[in-house]
Design an enzyme around this catalytic site. Structure first.
Site, PDB file in Angstrom:
ATOM      1  N   GLY A  58       0.742  -1.289  -0.216  1.00 42.75           N
ATOM      2  CA  GLY A  58       0.118  -0.082   0.020  1.00 42.75           C
ATOM      3  C   GLY A  58       0.976   1.309  -0.094  1.00 42.75           C
ATOM      4  N   GLU A  72      -4.259  13.022   1.863  1.00 43.54           N
ATOM      5  CA  GLU A  72      -2.787  13.438   1.777  1.00 43.54           C
ATOM      6  C   GLU A  72      -2.274  13.547   0.313  1.00 43.54           C
ATOM      7  OE1 GLU A  72      -1.199  12.286   5.909  1.00 43.54           O
ATOM      8  OE2 GLU A  72      -0.915  10.572   4.672  1.00 43.54           O
ATOM      9  N   CYS A 130       6.463  10.357  10.675  1.00 41.21           N
ATOM     10  CA  CYS A 130       7.149   9.865   9.772  1.00 41.21           C
ATOM     11  C   CYS A 130       8.355  10.991   9.116  1.00 41.21           C
ATOM     12  CB  CYS A 130       6.558   9.720   8.460  1.00 41.21           C
ATOM     13  SG  CYS A 130       5.027  10.896   7.991  1.00 41.21           S
TER      14      CYS A 130
HETATM   15 ZN   LIG Z   1       5.731  12.624   6.872  1.00 38.63          ZN
END
Ligand SMILES: [Zn+2]
Length: 642
Positions: free
Chosen positions: A193, A307, A399
């Site tokens: 994914g 996003e 992240c």
């Molecule tokens: Zn990020």
């Protein structure tokens, strides 16, 4: 004796389709300016901060649980391990760049945790070991197991290259062996994914020479684009780039970080195979991005929903998503495209993105991070989304921070390359560059106040034995570049966008490159709704913004600029760690006559406007003072009533 060659993040030394070759990881030392500061802050503040946050958020503890070293419940989203791996990759690069006993001991402890978390079959993933045992490989769309595997592999390769320590690489290779037992021709068909494992497997191939790793990367890539991942949370395989096979793609679409991690993986496959169909699809997609879906800052991803990239020209300013990881992905992709072509357009975008979209993602002190990087903020606290005008010390989905750390630790990788003819300088800054060319070992020193001043002095310190060509990128923003040697103009501007200077160099030769960078105004395509009637201030590679702290005459939203008036640049060492301010004339609109109305008939008495001096700062430095409003795009005013 020459020490053995040490590769940086992308070792394209033997890649058949890489016409430019990255230099040794130790070949470039950044010695001053914005990037030296960013690297020092990364080393001194960001990496220790990241280590504390990985402990506080539970990332390390999750690995302890998976390894049977602790008891309790898994914490955080499914991809928590990946942030440990990105931090480890950053630590590896830093240990090589600026040795640190603390980094060595803490990274060794983290590797111990990873080792203990590895199952007897080679599998590692703390979420599926602790929180959902027995559910391994049941959710390719959202499970991030292959994504985490990819980051482990990249960290392991970085450790091996930077330190010679292959303990983490042995762990990663066992995991890769396990992946080979599960996936591939005659075994399970899958595609992840969230792309990431593809570029990691390509790098593992480069590091080990084992072709099967590249083949598995190709297997995952070629099974994409067939709707296999299902409709996803947003009822569309577009979000996963699973709508169109990679060879038929013409656009960048869906989740921006996934889209560009995917194109980066495809670019790696091209560099290793020379399959032109792959390059042609990448070139189409890259153009689709820069011609319709790129913010002035180099940021990507217009939509908070999913996003994702929006439609062409859909580039809202206040609601820009521009995830920091999207900008980093763009740099990774363009770097591979640059190696494949030698064309300056890719280095131009890397420069724009590094200065404006990546650097903006982290505070000047290195301990606060944006996930979302809007181009305008009204100054209000954002409660509903990941946006807003305050960087956070960490994020639930974290992240971005360790992604910035690993990129900054490896920044030298992106400065220069070599080919059979000589050395190419892609990014400017105070730095020393060494390279082993066909003409012999060479070294040069760049001295410059770039990006504040476009004069770059390059002194040859080791000349090599034969003639070679020095290639100097002429940035796309620079109208008239020139270079002089011994007072004489030198260099031929090649089609690829580099000023080429070929000669038998002597030690002490000095090239004076001049890239004039007066402050300039930029306008946007008329189809971009959010920038209509506006201009932006740029200077050299930097995008500027108006921030409340420098513009006390009124709300930033009420400011207009006189686009006919001259702009003045002022070096200001004591503001925002040292920046060149840009000042220009403008107006502040008195909106009081609108009372409490949002709308009114055309023809109402015009609002009064007062003359003001506008002060702009580099966009990367915004939100480092008291919270306030900010805008990159400024309405173009004209004398007279509004
Ligand atoms: Zn990020």
């Amino acid at each position: 004796m020459t020490p053995p060659r040490t590769a940086g993040p992308v070792d394209a030394e033997k890649s058949p389709a890489a016409i430019l070759k990255p230099l040794d990881a130790r070949a470039v030392t950044i010695e001053g300016g914005v990037w030296a500061r960013a690297q020092a802050v990364n080393h001194d503040a960001a990496l220790p901060h990241g280590h504390r946050m990985l402990e506080a958020a539970g990332n390390f503890e999750n690995l302890r649980l998976a390894g049977g070293r602790s008891t309790g419940r898994y914490r955080g989203p499914v991809f928590m391990d990946s942030d440990v791996y990105k931090w480890l990759e950053a630590a590896a690069c830093e240990i090589a760049r600026a040795p640190s006993a603390w980094l060595e001991s803490t990274s060794k402890e983290a590797i111990d945790l990873v080792a203990a978390a590895q199952g007897a079959d080679g599998y590692i993933n703390s979420y599926y070991t602790v929180a959902e045992p027995g559910k391994r490989w049941t959710d390719f769309a959202h499970g991030h197991e292959l994504y985490c595997a990819g980051h482990l592999i990249q960290a392991a390769v970085a450790f091996r290259r930077a330190t010679g320590d292959d303990r983490l690489l042995a762990i990663a290779r066992r995991f890769a062996d396990y992946l080979h037992s599960q996936f591939g021709p005659g075994r399970r068909v899958a595609t992840p994914g969230h792309p990431e494992v593809e570029m990691a497997l390509a790098e593992l191939y480069r590091e080990t020479g084992e072709r099967r790793h590249l083949d598995l990367a190709a297997f995952f890539l070629e099974h994409r684009g067939r709707g296999w991942l299902g409709p996803g949370r947003y009822n569309s395989s577009v979000s996963f780039q699973d709508r169109v096979p990679i060879r038929e793609s013409t656009t960048v679409e869906g989740h921006a970080v996934r889209a560009l991690y995917l194109t980066t993986g495809v670019a790696d496959l091209y560099l290793e195979t020379g399959d032109r169909a792959l390059y042609e699809t990448l070139d189409r997609q890259w153009r689709d991005m820069v011609e319709g879906k790129l913010y002035l800052t180099g940021g990507v991803g217009a939509r908070h929903l999913s996003e994702a990239f929006g439609h062409p020209y859909e580039l809202p300013n206040d609601l820009a998503y521009c995830e920091t990881c999207g900008a980093i992905a763009s740099v990774m992709w363009s770097w591979r495209m640059l190696l494949a072509t030698g064309e300056s357009r890719f280095a131009d975008l890397i420069e724009r993105t590094l200065y404006n979209a990546v650097l903006a993602g982290v505070s000047l002190k290195g301990d606060r991070y944006f996930y979302v990087n809007p181009l305008a903020s009204n100054g209000d606290v954002e409660l509903l989304s990941r946006g807003g005008n305050r960087r956070k010390e960490w994020h639930l989905v974290a992240c971005c921070p360790p992604n910035v750390m690993r990129l900054f630790a490896a920044l030298g990788h992106y400065v220069a390359t070599r080919d059979g003819a000589g050395l190419q300088i892609h990014q400017y800054g105070s730095a020393r560059v060494t390279a082993d060319l066909a003409a012999g070992s060479v070294a040069l020193r760049m001295e410059t106040a770039y990006p504040w001043d476009g004069r770059v002095r390059l002194t040859i310190e080791d000349a090599g034995a034969k003639a070679w060509t020095l290639g100097l990128r002429v940035p796309g923003w620079c109208a008239v570049a020139s270079a002089r040697l011994d007072g004489r103009a030198v260099g031929v501007l090649a089609a690829a966008g580099y000023l080429q200077i070929e000669r038998a160099w002597k030690r002490g030769d000095v090239v004076e490159l001049d890239l004039p960078m007066p402050a300039r105004l930029t306008e946007a395509h008329p189809r971009i709704e959010s920038t209509r009637g506006c201009v932006a201030i740029e200077r050299g590679p930097l995008v500027y913004c108006l921030e409340s702290a420098d513009n006390p005459h009124g709300h930033v939203a009420d400011l207009e600029i006189d686009a006919t008036a001259p702009l003045e640049s002022v070096w200001t060492p004591d503001r925002l760690e040292g920046v060149a301010l840009v000042r220009g004339a403008g107006w502040v609109v008195d909106t009081r006559s609108w009372a409490n109305r949002l709308y009114r008939p055309v023809g109402a008495p015009p609002a009064a406007r007062g003359c003001v001096m506008l002060t702009a700062v580099p966009y990367y430095a915004w939100a480092n003072r008291e919270p306030g409003a900010m805008r990159v795009w400024i309405p173009r005013g004209a004398p007279g009533p509004a």
